[in-house]
Design a protein around this motif. Sequence first.
Motif, short mmCIF file in Angstrom:
data_model
loop_
_atom_site.label_atom_id
_atom_site.label_comp_id
_atom_site.label_asym_id
_atom_site.label_seq_id
_atom_site.Cartn_x
_atom_site.Cartn_y
_atom_site.Cartn_z
N GLN A 32 -35.44 18.96 -18.05
CA GLN A 32 -36.16 17.87 -18.71
C GLN A 32 -35.52 17.65 -20.07
O GLN A 32 -35.44 18.57 -20.88
N THR A 51 -42.94 11.76 -31.80
CA THR A 51 -42.99 11.97 -30.36
C THR A 51 -41.77 11.29 -29.76
O THR A 51 -41.16 10.43 -30.40
N MET A 52 -41.41 11.70 -28.57
CA MET A 52 -40.24 11.08 -27.93
C MET A 52 -40.42 11.12 -26.43
O MET A 52 -41.33 11.77 -25.90
N THR A 53 -39.55 10.40 -25.74
CA THR A 53 -39.60 10.33 -24.29
C THR A 53 -38.44 11.12 -23.70
O THR A 53 -37.28 10.90 -24.07
N GLU A 54 -38.77 12.07 -22.83
CA GLU A 54 -37.76 12.78 -22.05
C GLU A 54 -37.96 12.42 -20.58
O GLU A 54 -38.94 11.76 -20.22
N TYR A 55 -37.03 12.84 -19.74
CA TYR A 55 -37.09 12.50 -18.33
C TYR A 55 -36.91 13.75 -17.47
O TYR A 55 -36.22 14.70 -17.86
N THR A 96 -33.56 14.17 -22.80
CA THR A 96 -33.27 12.76 -22.95
C THR A 96 -32.21 12.34 -21.93
O THR A 96 -31.51 13.19 -21.36
N THR A 101 -33.42 17.85 -29.40
CA THR A 101 -34.89 17.95 -29.53
C THR A 101 -35.33 19.38 -29.80
O THR A 101 -36.24 19.62 -30.60
N GLU A 159 -38.59 10.36 -13.96
CA GLU A 159 -39.82 9.83 -14.55
C GLU A 159 -39.90 10.18 -16.03
O GLU A 159 -39.45 11.25 -16.45
N PRO A 160 -40.47 9.28 -16.84
CA PRO A 160 -40.60 9.56 -18.28
C PRO A 160 -41.73 10.53 -18.57
O PRO A 160 -42.75 10.55 -17.88
N VAL A 161 -41.53 11.36 -19.59
CA VAL A 161 -42.54 12.31 -20.03
C VAL A 161 -42.63 12.22 -21.56
O VAL A 161 -41.63 12.37 -22.25
N GLY A 162 -43.82 11.95 -22.08
CA GLY A 162 -44.01 11.92 -23.53
C GLY A 162 -44.05 13.34 -24.08
O GLY A 162 -44.73 14.21 -23.54
#
Length: 721
Positions: A140, A111-115, A142, A275, A167-170
């Motif tokens: 959306q 999993t990773m965090t995008e914004y 990185t 991604t 804002e971060p999105v998993g």
Amino acid sequence: MNRVRCLVLNAALGPLDYRVPEGMVAEPGQVVECPLGPRTVVGIVWEAERLPGAEVPAEKLRPLRAAMPIPPLSAALRRLIEWTADYYCAPLASVARMALSSGGALRGPATMTEYRLSGGMPERMTAQREAAIEALEGEQATVRELAGIAGVSEAVLRGLVSHGVLEPVGVDCDRPYPRAAPDHAQPDLSAEQQAAADIFTDAVRAKRFAPFLLDGVTGSGKTETYFEPIAEALRLGRQVLVLLPEIALTEAFLTRFEERFGTAPVLWHSALKSTERRRAWRAIAEGGAQVVVGARSALFLPYAKLGLVVVDEAHEVSFKQDDGVRYNARDVAVMRGHFERIPVVLASATPALESLAMAENGTYTRVELPRRFGGAQMPSITTIDLTQEKPGRGAWLAEPLIAAIAERLERGEQSLLFLNRRGYAPLTLCRNCGFRFKCPNCSAWLVEHRFSSRLACHHCGHETAPPPTCPECGEPDCLVACGPGVERIADEVADRLPEARVFVATSDTLNSPGRAAQFVAQVESGAIDVIVGTQLVTKGFHFPELTLVGVVDADLGLEGGDLRAAERTYQQVAQVAGRAGRASKPGEVLIQTRHPDAPVIAALASGDRDGFYEAETEARRMAGAPPFGRWAAIIVSSEEEDEAREAANRIGAARPRHDDMAIYGPAPAPLSLLRGRYRYRLLINAKRSVELQAILRRWLGALHHTAGVRVNVDVDPYSFV
């Protein structure tokens, strides 16, 4: 003891032997982590008998560190990698690297965090923050990828994150793709289309190697025809690969695909975010990606259960890679079908002469669509002799072409002007002293782009702003644009027909699928009257109101010493002509030329494709050129001209003697300086019976050069610069 031989992804190293630790499975094709000195490198377990190498004593073997959590590369893909490396005289490791083209995908689920924008605003607004917020609407990704999209530094975006603006999105990196439905929308095919589709569908069901040449005139519905075997492959739970030559074509294709199958296919091209690339690679390897639409590099991906390969616009030159591993995706696609034992469809309105020869000798099965779909007629074609109908001073469009565009404007129809030359002018010089703007890295002129106010090299990407004075003599306001590019033609249309809404369609303006989609929407809504474009608009687009095509300079492609010049010119002009009159309204094509009697121009005007191909085939036969003979090029380069010349002369002096092979050169390449490297070339012409690759490997393998010299082999070259 369990030992294995590994192909490590470093072209300078040969195969390496390792010990398999207890409990680890390392079958052929398994991607593994290997120790190499103090480092850990990626390798692929290979059959030892297929990778000759010195036997290392057992006590010296180091253990593999880990097996990557991905499926092993199939035997069919390993054989394709071996064949490609052998045929194109490329390092095996360089070819294998293309199969593992997403490093992140090799590490297993993640999993990773995008914004994305939250809708909030920062307490303090700066120009950079404002520009970033505007550019990132609907995006959306990185932080690094968003910075590239917005054209700002990562620090600017991290500031927006701290203010809550981003804002971060998993994200689950491996979330599945929506499923395509083979029976979502049943097409209405003509009898000819249905007959062709049945042939392909039967081959998919039979699960056997069967190469087809789908030879259909422009507008005959080739895409809808090969959609049917795609649907059959989906019903059988098999994967499909569709290769397209240009990223700009994908958007039009995606729309048609989604209408037929209810969802978009999986994309693979260089513009994907890391991604997206990772997700696609893993879905392909695990079988979740049903249909992959991609550029030539998609050919080497590790499909779990490939059932069909389609190469659309199979004649296109862009399927030939001109650096790295110099392979032709059209030919490698056929070999992938051979090793996978599946059908391959090569679709084109103007097939390559080599493909026609393969169909003639029975290697390919030729399937023809000789008529346009729905009763649409082929356009009428007329030449305009520029020696008789001379454009005015400083103009490039003859009066009959301007009058034809004006007539379409009055009728509310659209026109397309084709010139395969980006920018405003191919050369800028000083009218006072004659100074010409040249690229500092290449032996090429800088091309003026007025839309972006820059002088650019189309070979290395070097750019500079046009100076206010001549760099040589210092004279102000003395720079003159010489010759036309598409921007200059657009200006001429706007000047002569000010009411016309003009759009310039090139790789500069349609450099992403999104921009291509916007362009298509504008044309279909009637917001554009005249399209001025390069080869990018010669294929893949279907505009019902486009009834006039004007070829600004049909002679341009015949210049420059390209050994396939006549064939390429015929293909390009025939393809762009095919954009006219694709619906109920009749189309017209006007070809501006100074040589209306040249065989290729005369064949285009008369619609005598077969006659042109017969004459071109005979000329190739007499010259011993493909498909009747073989070509290969050796390109020697260095940052030091003396070093490149000496290495080329050494290679020339060691040339092998063979009765059925001629070697020309070495000589400076037509583009003798490219990206800061001086270049020399040798060209080999051999009969088909000659074992060309074996001779090249023995010849070049016996020579050693200084570290700054690069020697590249191009088998079946398409570029001669």
